[in-house]
Design a protein around this motif. Structure first.
Motif, short mmCIF file in Angstrom:
data_model
loop_
_atom_site.label_atom_id
_atom_site.label_comp_id
_atom_site.label_asym_id
_atom_site.label_seq_id
_atom_site.Cartn_x
_atom_site.Cartn_y
_atom_site.Cartn_z
N UNK A 137 0.81 -1.27 0.01
CA UNK A 137 0.03 0.07 -0.11
C UNK A 137 0.81 1.25 -0.06
N UNK A 138 1.93 1.19 0.90
CA UNK A 138 2.68 2.22 0.77
C UNK A 138 3.61 2.54 -0.56
N UNK A 139 3.79 1.61 -1.12
CA UNK A 139 4.65 1.62 -2.40
C UNK A 139 3.80 1.89 -3.62
N UNK A 140 2.76 1.57 -3.57
CA UNK A 140 1.60 2.14 -4.79
C UNK A 140 1.31 3.33 -4.69
N UNK A 141 1.30 3.96 -3.41
CA UNK A 141 0.96 5.42 -2.96
C UNK A 141 2.22 6.07 -3.39
N UNK A 142 3.38 5.40 -3.15
CA UNK A 142 4.64 6.29 -3.46
C UNK A 142 4.78 6.28 -5.15
N UNK A 143 3.98 5.42 -5.88
CA UNK A 143 4.05 5.68 -7.37
C UNK A 143 3.13 7.03 -7.61
N UNK B 272 -8.42 7.02 -2.12
CA UNK B 272 -8.29 6.56 -0.70
C UNK B 272 -7.14 5.72 -0.28
N UNK B 273 -6.86 4.81 -1.34
CA UNK B 273 -5.66 4.24 -1.25
C UNK B 273 -4.33 4.91 -1.06
N UNK B 274 -4.37 6.03 -1.55
CA UNK B 274 -3.24 7.04 -1.52
C UNK B 274 -3.31 7.67 -0.07
N UNK B 275 -4.16 7.48 0.83
CA UNK B 275 -4.22 8.13 2.09
C UNK B 275 -3.03 7.69 2.78
N UNK B 276 -2.39 8.76 3.57
CA UNK B 276 -1.40 8.25 4.66
C UNK B 276 -1.73 9.13 5.97
N UNK B 277 -1.53 8.34 7.14
CA UNK B 277 -1.78 8.99 8.33
C UNK B 277 -3.19 9.63 8.43
N UNK B 278 -4.15 8.78 8.67
CA UNK B 278 -4.36 7.38 8.43
C UNK B 278 -4.12 6.82 7.13
N UNK B 279 -3.80 5.66 6.94
CA UNK B 279 -3.65 4.95 5.73
C UNK B 279 -4.75 3.96 5.56
N UNK C 226 -1.31 13.79 -2.44
CA UNK C 226 -0.26 12.49 -2.69
C UNK C 226 0.67 12.97 -1.69
N UNK C 227 0.21 12.67 -0.44
CA UNK C 227 1.51 12.85 0.83
C UNK C 227 1.98 14.53 0.47
#
Lengths: 469, 182, 298
Positions: A151-157, C54-61, C263-264
């Protein structure tokens, strides 16, 4: 004894899909794929300002929106007679490449993995039939961990995409001339750092996980072949200084066993079994067929795109096969492996392109609109070949045609053959008709995007089937 | 969240505005202290949401400073009529558009003439509401001479009435350039 | 022992005070009882881009959301189950007395009694998005419209709107929290959801948008604002000046994009091109044209 199975919705795809099959003596004897949503994006473009299509066609699809921004930009460039500088191509292809990474990682972990791996049962999201989860606990646990790590990696993309494109999904960076805002030295370094993390994940986690799964499901190497015709309009190819980094425009014909250069002029759409009225077979620029839900014998609103009359497969496996990078076979499992391998390939291409980007280089101009023109834009995207065809009259869009990769892979039948995915499902041996897990695995191996393949379903047609063989 | 509106105005004889300079000075000092504090808070927090809120507060404080500054200017030149712009007004026009000569207000437009002023290709963007023609060329809400699907060069009396009922103040911020006849 | 233990004096410079306050705020948030609720995420006629966002969410993710905030019962894009057994869950939920939050992305297609968009089938019977929106919409404790299509039809309802798509409110006569945006910024959705779980409904404006995300005009927080005020306009994209003359809709759109970013928090639309007003009601038709080069620039 014949038995009819309907799967609706086929989940873990983008958009809505139905599969209807008839199973006789444990083998699929009839198959039909149907999309279940309709928005009519082609008609929506008519009467709009030409530049608006770049941002508006992206709304066709949430997971592959960049693809549509590239397709529409290429079509406009063709119509406006704009020659794109190499710098324009580089950064645009980098932005588009990020979408490949995002899509392939999400498709593998979030969409495919739950087909094979027993997911943690304490989340209602993951509860389903898991009687055919074959991985030993250790391997299973590893892949579940990677599901969450990914999840963190696809987000990074997507973060990398946004760095140059403003935001993702639905970017603002791809445009006529290549890109809107130039890269800066800082952004290039940031992107390189992000890319390294993504690439490491693909190589150290995703590809090994793919092969782990393939070892426990060997029968999927024999399932879901489809027509075996493969097509690519050329991916990351023909750069002035770099040459071709991936695939040339090629088509493989399985009947003649020959590969020949791709010729966009051989693309037709057929509406024989689709809910449209008009010329039965036409070229993209010819006509936008009118919807007709009462049409006899039609069973779907998906049109049937054909290349030289053939149903073809597009996507990662087609590309890797045509480039010569992977020729193990054509099957559901090969398709899944190809997607993971392609992620690494594209990460490498992005790294090469990033080295070529000149910071602060402006490519934008005040583009001039001709009062009438037409243009085509074909591009290889995450799921395969995408085409946008447009006409401009009186400075406005007067015609728009889109053929998406999922329209190729999930095409309707024509007089001569079934659609690609329909052929892939035909003849499949179903171990347990109560839990036909094979079908979902085959369908998802194509990474269908039904938001893109704009179709509609109609009531009252449920009992109709097409007789094959 | 906005910090405006707490200003102390003192109205003297005949309703003239008397500005307490000392009070403004104290307010400015206080606002600077608050901005300093917010800057430090931004360094201290790791949470993006809090950071975002802090940044927004900072914007508000700076807008407040700007407002106080305008008041000080007004206090220094009490004989002049200094317009005090309201920060964050949704319908801000460019300062130089206010220099339109007054007699332009008497210019008469037919609908056909008005239709020329589309805001495109060198023409300014004019719209008419209730018989008055306004210049919206540089009005922020009229990007590329369009506003929520409406284009310039037209009489928009009905559209204005249906969307901006009771918002006469919007028209007061626009620059009149003439009258619509027939 | 009534005395407190004697501690060395704490540093009182601004940085230390701020750091202590931030720590304390975080501790309180961590400790506050976050009551897990059930969430149904229904995708209707649209591009399914909001769930991707939504999958791009961070804190909360997303992982935190499904492990610590909600029990996600349904999501077409992500759930493991498929076919009838998936759809049946929604009917079972509607029949039960369970409390749940309903989040809906995509528009409701009205054409042909909703047949232009199916959620799935029970046996041979098609289940339309319209049917499901009405069924679950009545039962949910809270309803959140996620993204432009769900809020007022959005791109799915762009003219000529052949599917007759409308926003959720048109088929649901009840209070709905509206989160416009194409797609929605993950923080807007996850922040609203977190607020619902921890403190109840956040403060809304008169269009039912949470004030904490939608209160400020983009134009008023735009880093390019000084160029507007001085009349310095970009003539083409890619220039660092005010994009008002090429079509920027920042002056009519209310979101916290300029400060929150995407995006973050790396970039935002105006960092690349114009704002196209995707979080404004009436997007896309009333925000068009997005880009134009023949505007009078003076």
């Amino acid at each position: 004894m014949a038995r009819k199975i309907i799967i609706n919705p086929v989940t873990r795809i983008s958009g809505f899909l139905e599969l209807d099959v008839t199973v006789e003596n444990g083998v699929v004897s009839e198959a039909r794929t149907r999309g279940m949503m309709f928005r009519g994006f082609e008609q929506m473009m008519k009467g709009r300002k030409p530049f608006d299509v770049i941002y508006l066609t992206q709304r066709i699809c949430g997971i592959c929106s960049t693809a549509h921004s590239v397709g529409s930009s290429l079509a406009l460039e063709d119509a406006l007679n704009v020659t794109v500088e190499e710098q324009g191509r580089y950064l645009r292809d980098i932005i588009h490449g990020c979408e490949f990474l995002q899509n392939h990682i999400r498709h593998f972990y979030q969409y495919s993995v739950p087909d094979y791996v027993k997911m943690p049962p304490d989340h209602p999201l993951f509860t389903s039939y898991d009687g055919d989860a074959r991985l030993p606990k250790k391997d299973n646990d590893t892949i579940v961990n990677h599901y969450f790590e990914s999840l963190a990696i696809s987000r990074l993309a997507h973060q990398m995409l946004a760095l140059f494109g403003g935001k993702a999904p639905h970017n603002h960076g791809v445009y006529v001339g290549g890109y809107t805002t130039p890269a800066t030295a800082v952004k290039i370094i940031e992107a390189k750092s992000m890319l390294q993390k993504i690439r490491n994940f693909i190589v150290d986690r995703m590809i090994p996980d793919t092969y782990t799964i393939s070892r426990y499901y060997p029968e999927l190497f024999q399932m879901g072949k489809g027509p075996g015709n493969l097509m690519s309009c050329g991916a990351f190819h023909g750069y002035e200084a770099l040459g071709t980094l991936y695939t040339e425009p090629l088509v493989f014909n399985s009947k003649t066993n020959k590969t020949s250069p791709f010729d966009a002029d051989l693309i037709t759409e057929n509406i024989n079994y689709s809910w449209y009225q008009g010329k039965k077979t036409y070229k993209p620029f010819e006509t936008m067929p009118e919807p007709d839900m009462e049409k006899e014998d039609a069973y779907t609103w998906v049109k049937a795109p054909r290349y030289d009359g053939m149903a073809v497969e597009v996507g990662p496996l087609a590309r890797l096969w045509l480039s010569g990078d992977y020729r193990n076979g054509i099957s559901a499992m090969d398709r899944t492996i190809a997607r993971s391998l392609e992620a690494a390939k594209v990460a490498g291409i992005i790294a090469t392109l990033l080295d070529q980007v000149v910071p602060d280089y402006m490519v934008q101009k005040e583009w001039e609109l001709p009062s009438s023109a037409q243009g085509a834009g074909l591009v290889e995207t995450t799921r395969g070949t995408l085409g946008h065809w447009l006409k401009i009259e009186d400075g406005m869009i007067s015609f728009y045609q889109i053929i998406t990769p999922s329209a190729w892979d999930y095409s309707a039948s024509d007089e001569n053959s079934l659609g690609t995915a329909e052929q892939a499902v035909m003849g499949t041996t179903i171990a347990d008709p109560e839990q036909p897990v094979e079908l979902g695995r085959i369908l998802r191996s194509f990474d269908p995007c039904m938001s893109c393949a704009t179709h509609v379903s109609s009531p009252g047609q449920e009992t109709k089937t097409i007789q094959v063989f | 969240m906005t910090g405006q509106g707490s200003m102390n105005f003192i109205f003297g004889k005949e309703g003239a505005l008397v500005i307490d300079v000392d009070m403004i000075q104290r307010q400015i000092d206080l606002t600077f202290a608050e901005i300093n504090y917010l800057i430090r808070l931004m360094y201290a927090t790791e949470d993006e949401h809090t950071k975002n809120l802090t940044l927004n507060q900072m914007w508000n404080k700076i807008a407040h400073l700007q407002f106080l500054n305008q008041l000080l200017v007004a206090a220094s030149f009490p004989q002049e009529q200094v317009a005090i712009p309201i920060p964050n007004s949704p319908q801000t026009t460019l300062p130089d558009s206010t220099n339109t000569p007054v007699d332009n207000n008497q210019r008469e437009f037919t609908r056909e003439q008005l239709a020329q002023f589309t805001g495109m290709n060198g023409q300014p963007a004019y719209v008419a509401v209730n018989g008055v023609v306004y210049d919206v060329t540089n009005n922020a809400a009229w990007s590329v001479a369009t506003h929520f699907g409406l284009s310039a060069g037209r009489d928009l009396t009905q559209e204005f009435a249906s969307c901006h009922t009771g918002q006469q103040w919007i028209l007061d911020t626009l620059v009149p350039v003439g009258r619509l006849i027939a | 022992m009534s005395e407190h233990p004697v501690l060395p004096p704490e540093s009182t410079d601004n940085e230390s005070v701020a750091a202590r306050l931030a720590r304390e705020a975080k501790r309180q948030v961590d400790q506050s009882t976050l009551k897990k609720k059930k969430l149904v995420y229904l995708e209707l006629n649209g591009c399914s881009g909001n769930i991707i966002s939504l999958l791009n969410g961070s804190n909360p993710d997303f992982e935190y959301m499904i492990t610590s905030m909600v029990d996600l019962l349904y999501s077409n894009s992500l759930m493991a189950a498929e076919g009838e057994q998936a759809v049946q869950r929604l009917f079972d939920l509607a029949d039960s007395e369970e409390e749940f939050i309903l989040a809906v992305e995509g528009a409701v297609a009205l054409k042909n009694k909703g047949m232009y968009h199916l959620v799935g089938k029970i046996g041979d019977r098609p289940v339309t998005g319209l049917e499901m929106a009405e069924l679950l919409g009545k039962k949910a404790t809270h309803v959140i419209s996620v993204g432009a299509c769900s809020v007022d039809g959005g791109p799915s309802a762009a003219r000529p709107n052949l599917s007759q798509s409308v926003g959720l409110q048109r088929v649901l006569d009840r209070h709905i929290i509206k989160l416009p945006g194409c797609p929605v910024n993950p923080d807007w959705f996850l922040g609203t959801l977190a607020h619902l779980l921890m403190f109840g409904e956040p403060k809304l404006d008169d269009m039912n948008r949470p004030l904490m995300f939608y209160s400020t005009l983009i134009h008023d927080r735009c880093p390019r604002r000084p160029f507007f005020d001085q009349g310095i306009f970009a003539e083409k994209l890619g220039e660092p000046y005010c994009l008002f003359k090429v079509g920027c809709r920042g002056p009519v759109t209310r979101t916290d994009c300029p400060t929150r970013k995407w995006n973050d928090h790396v970039n935002w639309p105006i960092g690349a091109s114009t704002c196209i007003g995707c979080a404004q009601f009436g997007f896309p038709d009333r925000m068009a044209p997005f880009i134009s080069y023949d505007t009078t620039k003076e």
